[in-house]
Design an enzyme around this catalytic site. Sequence first.
Site, PDB file in Angstrom:
ATOM      1  N   ASP A  30       0.833  -1.212   0.000  1.00  0.00           N
ATOM      2  CA  ASP A  30       0.000   0.000   0.000  1.00  0.00           C
ATOM      3  C   ASP A  30       0.868   1.263   0.000  1.00  0.00           C
ATOM      4  O   ASP A  30       1.971   1.262   0.548  1.00  0.00           O
ATOM      5  CB  ASP A  30      -0.896  -0.019   1.255  1.00  0.00           C
ATOM      6  CG  ASP A  30      -2.036   0.963   1.148  1.00  0.00           C
ATOM      7  OD1 ASP A  30      -2.275   1.525   0.058  1.00  0.00           O
ATOM      8  OD2 ASP A  30      -2.709   1.191   2.169  1.00  0.00           O
ATOM      9  N   SER A  76     -10.736  -6.976  -5.579  1.00  0.00           N
ATOM     10  CA  SER A  76     -12.044  -6.924  -6.254  1.00  0.00           C
ATOM     11  C   SER A  76     -12.581  -5.498  -6.261  1.00  0.00           C
ATOM     12  O   SER A  76     -13.336  -5.123  -7.154  1.00  0.00           O
ATOM     13  CB  SER A  76     -13.052  -7.804  -5.521  1.00  0.00           C
ATOM     14  OG  SER A  76     -12.511  -9.045  -5.241  1.00  0.00           O
ATOM     15  N   ASN A  78     -10.718  -2.763  -6.416  1.00  0.00           N
ATOM     16  CA  ASN A  78      -9.890  -1.834  -7.203  1.00  0.00           C
ATOM     17  C   ASN A  78     -10.507  -1.481  -8.559  1.00  0.00           C
ATOM     18  O   ASN A  78     -10.125  -0.491  -9.184  1.00  0.00           O
ATOM     19  CB  ASN A  78      -8.472  -2.393  -7.420  1.00  0.00           C
ATOM     20  CG  ASN A  78      -7.594  -2.322  -6.187  1.00  0.00           C
ATOM     21  OD1 ASN A  78      -6.648  -3.099  -6.036  1.00  0.00           O
ATOM     22  ND2 ASN A  78      -7.873  -1.395  -5.274  1.00  0.00           N
ATOM     23  N   ARG A 198       1.435  -4.911   6.175  1.00  0.00           N
ATOM     24  CA  ARG A 198       0.801  -3.855   5.373  1.00  0.00           C
ATOM     25  C   ARG A 198       1.670  -2.607   5.474  1.00  0.00           C
ATOM     26  O   ARG A 198       2.030  -2.182   6.577  1.00  0.00           O
ATOM     27  CB  ARG A 198      -0.615  -3.535   5.845  1.00  0.00           C
ATOM     28  CG  ARG A 198      -1.248  -2.462   4.936  1.00  0.00           C
ATOM     29  CD  ARG A 198      -2.715  -2.240   5.214  1.00  0.00           C
ATOM     30  NE  ARG A 198      -3.275  -1.358   4.189  1.00  0.00           N
ATOM     31  CZ  ARG A 198      -4.529  -1.367   3.787  1.00  0.00           C
ATOM     32  NH1 ARG A 198      -5.383  -2.215   4.326  1.00  0.00           N
ATOM     33  NH2 ARG A 198      -4.949  -0.537   2.859  1.00  0.00           N
ATOM     34  N   SER A 206      -8.565  -4.788   4.768  1.00  0.00           N
ATOM     35  CA  SER A 206      -9.168  -4.434   3.474  1.00  0.00           C
ATOM     36  C   SER A 206      -9.561  -5.654   2.633  1.00  0.00           C
ATOM     37  O   SER A 206      -9.170  -5.774   1.471  1.00  0.00           O
ATOM     38  CB  SER A 206      -8.215  -3.534   2.669  1.00  0.00           C
ATOM     39  OG  SER A 206      -7.958  -2.347   3.368  1.00  0.00           O
ATOM     40  N   GLU A 217       0.173 -13.148  12.426  1.00  0.00           N
ATOM     41  CA  GLU A 217       0.704 -11.949  13.081  1.00  0.00           C
ATOM     42  C   GLU A 217       0.608 -10.806  12.067  1.00  0.00           C
ATOM     43  O   GLU A 217       0.935 -10.988  10.892  1.00  0.00           O
ATOM     44  CB  GLU A 217       2.165 -12.156  13.490  1.00  0.00           C
ATOM     45  CG  GLU A 217       2.373 -13.208  14.548  1.00  0.00           C
ATOM     46  CD  GLU A 217       1.713 -12.852  15.873  1.00  0.00           C
ATOM     47  OE1 GLU A 217       1.631 -11.654  16.199  1.00  0.00           O
ATOM     48  OE2 GLU A 217       1.265 -13.782  16.579  1.00  0.00           O
TER      49      GLU A 217
END
Length: 256
Positions: A30, A76, A78, A198, A206, A217
């Site tokens: 991201d 899905s 996006n 992330r 998300s 984790e």
Amino acid sequence: MTDRQEAEPGQPDAPAAPGGLPRHVAIIMDGNGRWATARGLPRVEGHRRGVEALRRTLKAAREIGIEIVTIYSFSSENWSRPLAEVSALMGLLKRFIRNDLAELHEAGVRVRIAGDRHDLAPDIARLLVEAEALTAGNRRQTLVVAFNYGSRQEIANAARALAEEVAAGRRDPASITPEAIAGRLSTSGIPDPDLIIRTSGEERLSNFMLWQAAYSELVFQPILWPDYGREALLEALAEYGRRERRFGGLATATGG
Ligand code: FPP
């Protein structure tokens, strides 16, 4: 340095972590858009640089000895982005597979695609099949590309497939176990991620691997994806090594 010269898995640079290395690392890449916007560049340039970060990170993961890497390349949701950005992301995926597949294959990487393949453009669908077929026999590492992937849709599809078997009289409802559901997900046969990373400072999943993340984790790193690479991956692995995984049980040190 070519991949042939890469170090063998598990050898150098593995962090001295008490918890050891995760077997499966999944990454939500991201921050491409913010990286580009901060530099006055079009968002697509952030995605392009994101592919370079992906190459660096996959190479580092192979050298460190991570057995399975999953990347969230297109969700899905996006599809709701502006058409130009969606087209650019599709173009990058196609180029990534065309340009990098031979190298991944040579490095012993097996490619698996997770996500919904219905309604994909025929050229993309064909490339995904080719990538899986070419690399099916490789054993050094598995790269799971989550493409057109949404976890709720994946779970709903699994539930529908099982319900159809029950309706057709081929399955007893009592046989619908967690294992039966996991076997119908697009990640079937792949162990759950031990670590989900992330980037960009956002702290949520998300719609990514909601079922599979039951005991993963989670490590959230502030770095934007285009800046990611070996060093940031090692930091995430070191953080993973400091975690104590109990899977709902008791800490080993308490002795019960
Ligand atoms: C999130 O950044 C990233 C994506 C939506 C796609 C990730 C894609 C790549 C890294 C490149 C393409 C992948 C492959 C396999 C070729 P964002 O646009 O949501 O960033 P923002 O939150 O800063 O806007």
